[in-house]
Design a protein around this motif. Structure first.
Motif, PDB file in Angstrom:
ATOM      1  N   ALA A  10     -44.255  51.004  68.047  1.00 56.85           N
ATOM      2  CA  ALA A  10     -43.690  49.744  67.555  1.00 56.85           C
ATOM      3  C   ALA A  10     -42.219  49.953  67.237  1.00 56.85           C
ATOM      4  N   ILE A  66     -42.714  55.250  65.285  1.00 56.02           N
ATOM      5  CA  ILE A  66     -42.096  53.944  65.072  1.00 56.02           C
ATOM      6  C   ILE A  66     -40.579  54.084  65.198  1.00 56.02           C
ATOM      7  N   ILE A  77     -40.982  41.702  65.314  1.00 55.04           N
ATOM      8  CA  ILE A  77     -41.432  42.598  66.376  1.00 55.04           C
ATOM      9  C   ILE A  77     -40.393  42.611  67.499  1.00 55.04           C
TER      10      ILE A  77
END
Length: 93
Positions: A36, A80, A18
């Motif tokens: 993300a 994303i 992450i």
């Protein structure tokens, strides 16, 4: 990994897979739609995969201080960012 981008007032920190971005509200505004950020081994090798699954590339691969990235909108609406990091020679680590 920890990386500051003082030009835009943000900081990137990698925690396993992450990549959260930190900064003041105004500095983070351009990143708000991205839900993300994930690293990939090779952005070039990965690029075709999202399109094959019905995703659309919002921002094509471009150069950034950590390597290259691209932003993808998936069929479920999630946005994303994928990052291919530049390898740092061991002599510089």
């Amino acid at each position: 990994m920890r990386f500051e981008i003082p030009q835009i007032g943000t900081e990137l920190v990698q925690i396993r897979e992450i990549l959260p971005i930190f900064g003041l509200d105004e500095a983070l505004k351009p990143f708000r739609n991205t839900q993300a950020t994930f690293p990939v081994d090779s952005l070039d090798d990965f690029r075709a995969y999202p399109e094959e699954k019905g995703a659309g590339i919002i921002r094509k691969p471009n150069k950034v201080p950590t390597g290259r990235n691209m932003t993808v909108k998936h069929p479920d609406g999630s946005v994303i960012k994928y990052v291919g990091h530049t390898k740092v020679p061991e002599s510089q680590t």
